[in-house]
Design an enzyme around this catalytic site. Structure first.
Site, PDB file in Angstrom:
ATOM      1  N   GLY A  20       0.815  -1.212   0.000  1.00  0.00           N
ATOM      2  CA  GLY A  20       0.000   0.000   0.000  1.00  0.00           C
ATOM      3  C   GLY A  20       0.848   1.260   0.000  1.00  0.00           C
ATOM      4  O   GLY A  20       0.543   2.242  -0.696  1.00  0.00           O
ATOM      5  N   GLU A  52      -7.503  -0.488   0.336  1.00  0.00           N
ATOM      6  CA  GLU A  52      -8.247  -1.398   1.208  1.00  0.00           C
ATOM      7  C   GLU A  52      -7.223  -2.352   1.817  1.00  0.00           C
ATOM      8  O   GLU A  52      -6.790  -3.302   1.164  1.00  0.00           O
ATOM      9  CB  GLU A  52      -9.313  -2.153   0.414  1.00  0.00           C
ATOM     10  CG  GLU A  52     -10.427  -1.267  -0.121  1.00  0.00           C
ATOM     11  CD  GLU A  52     -11.280  -0.648   0.965  1.00  0.00           C
ATOM     12  OE1 GLU A  52     -11.178  -1.082   2.138  1.00  0.00           O
ATOM     13  OE2 GLU A  52     -12.064   0.268   0.651  1.00  0.00           O
ATOM     14  N   CYS A  56      -9.409  -9.735   5.219  1.00  0.00           N
ATOM     15  CA  CYS A  56      -8.853  -8.505   5.812  1.00  0.00           C
ATOM     16  C   CYS A  56      -9.581  -8.073   7.072  1.00  0.00           C
ATOM     17  O   CYS A  56      -9.015  -7.369   7.908  1.00  0.00           O
ATOM     18  CB  CYS A  56      -8.864  -7.376   4.785  1.00  0.00           C
ATOM     19  SG  CYS A  56     -10.513  -7.013   4.125  1.00  0.00           S
TER      20      CYS A  56
END
Length: 503
Positions: free
Chosen positions: A202, A219, A253
């Site tokens: 990320g 996300e 997640c």
């Protein structure tokens, strides 16, 4: 050698993106009829390939066939929901004018597509997490390049096949590959990047996006805690945490990462939870159980084994001895009394291991959550409404659920997304349409006069009037209060007079 490969790929992808951008600039994707046709074609592609999708997900992740239904069902639901609401979402909205003397202006907010977008998809729900952002992007009128995860190759192949056979190939592309391909894609100029995965990558995505000031959706994940106080309904805790943690072998997640439980209820929970694991044959001896799927690869299985071995706690069921990394098998494992400084309490587990930490008071539990990075989800099990509210107020997270787990993402009317290290931006339903849209304010003005006359025609009193109208007010706050009180007094007196006249 790697640099030269990336350089060549980057040159190839630059041509690809340029071609897609030319199509976007033609206005094709702005047409609502095109958007509807693409969403309907995607639905057709999924419905005509259900067995192939099921086989691909089974090859990549194992587990029962119904596992694939979650991927397909969520995707179908997203597309149908977008189709049902597309006209409403895409229609420009007139907004009120808060300038009371401006009678010549009309304001509208137009949702407009951002342009050419990139979706770097993960492996854990490979079909849905490739197609759900695509559905939002199409609904908003964008083009998209999808990069499926190379760790789920069978799913990546069926994703590409559906896109190629059913969707507009000029506007929607699929790029296969691994790190080199992703690196080269990130070197291109995009109008939005959507990434689902871990925080390490990320940060790489965010750094790449900064070059062109590209907006992004991240996300991510984190360590989503479960808080269980002494008032909790234990049947609900066991049933719902088990369902959430066992799904996809904990490779979700928002899976419950660890349990902080009032010490007076900890043994009750551990006993009942372990009993359910054994009843489902997900613990020791679960290798070969067709209902227990695979860890995505041997490297991740080895990582999970290492987390068990270094936890410093007592393994209640499952355990490292039953791990077979070569077969990508890790049993569902419960560990109690883990060391607070062990890796398992600091790394996102992303697997079927559940540390259980008894606490003397829920004050200690709340402090432990607040001392860690903000998670993607927070789960609170309690019948005490005051504690429920306290936990939600004191502990920030991307989303939360009270007396259940995982289900908070099911409602398309509610956005899903993280905060800080667990992500940024949100999607699902209209939130996804909004994420891929630019909301453009447009003013329509009638008449011919300017808002202000030119300096030579401005009267000398204009400054004083404008200052009072826009900054200080024509009367002081004290005078306003006096006038208000006088008005209330007059109202009361008038009411009394009317009342007296009727007696």
């Amino acid at each position: 050698k790697d640099d030269s490969v990336v350089k060549q790929l980057s040159a190839d992808y630059e041509k690809l993106v340029t071609g897609v951008r030319e199509v976007f600039d033609s206005g094709r994707t702005k047409d609502l009829a095109w958007r509807r046709a693409q969403l309907q074609s995607l639905l057709k592609g999924i419905r005509e390939n259900t067995e192939a999708i099921t086989a691909a997900i089974g090859a990549d992740l194992g587990g029962p066939k119904i596992r694939a239904v979650f991927d397909m069902g969520s995707t179908v639901g997203d597309a149908e929901y977008a189709l049902a609401n597309l006209t409403s979402w895409a229609t420009p909205k007139k907004v009120s004018n808060d300038i009371p003397v401006d009678f010549q202006s009309s304001y509208y907010v137009r949702p407009e597509p951002k342009g050419v977008t990139l979706n770097i998809a993960p492996w854990n729900f490979p079909v849905n997490l490739s197609f759900a952002p695509l559905i939002a992007a199409i609904a908003a009128g964008n083009c998209m390049v999808i990069k499926p995860s190379e760790l789920a190759p069978a799913s990546a192949e069926i994703i590409e096949r559906i896109c190629h056979q059913y969707l507009d190939k000029d506007c929607i592309k699929v790029v296969q590959g691994a790190v080199a391909e992703t690196t080269a894609l990130l070197e291109q100029q995009w109008d939005h990047i959507f990434y689902t995965g871990n925080g390490v990558v990320g940060r790489i995505v965010m750094h790449a996006a900064a070059k062109y000031l590209t907006p992004i959706t991240l996300e991510l994940g984190g360590k989503s805690p479960v808080l269980v106080d002494k008032t909790a309904n234990m049947a609900a805790v066991v049933n719902r945490v088990f369902a959430a943690k066992s799904m996809n072998q904990g490779q979700i997640c928002i899976a419950p990462d660890y349990v902080l439980i009032d010490e007076s209820r900890s043994e009750e929970f551990i006993s009942a939870f372990s009993k359910q694991i054994r009843s489902s044959n997900f613990g020791e001896g679960s290798k070969g159980n067709p209902n227990w799927g695979k860890i995505i690869n041997s490297r991740h299985a080895e990582r999970l084994k290492r987390l068990i071995d270094t936890s410093g706690g007592e393994v209640v069921c499952g355990g490292a001895a039953d791990v077979d990394a070569a077969s990508q098998h890790v049993p569902m494992t419960v560990i109690k009394n883990v060391k607070p400084d062990s890796p398992i309490m600091h790394e996102e587990i992303f697997g079927p291991i559940l540390p259980v930490v008894p606490v003397k008071s829920m004050d200690d539990a709340l402090k432990m959550v607040k001392d860690r990075e903000r998670p993607l989800a927070l789960y609170v099990f309690s019948q005490d409404k005051a504690f429920q509210e306290r936990a939600l107020t004191e502990c920030t997270s991307g989303g939360a659920a009270v007396n259940t787990a995982l289900e908070q993402i099911a409602n398309k009317e509610a956005p899903f997304g993280g905060i800080g290290p667990s992500g940024m931006g949100s999607y699902h339903g209209k939130a996804g349409f909004d994420e891929f849209s630019h909301f453009r304010t447009v003013l329509y003005k009638s008449g011919s006069a300017a808002t202000l006359p030119p300096p030579e025609k401005q009267p000398p009193w204009l400054y004083d009037v404008a200052l009072k109208a826009l900054v200080t007010g024509f009367v002081s706050p004290e005078t306003k209060q006096t006038i208000k009180m006088a008005g209330m007094g007059a109202l009361t007196l008038g009411a009394a007079v009317v009342l007296k006249s009727r007696l």
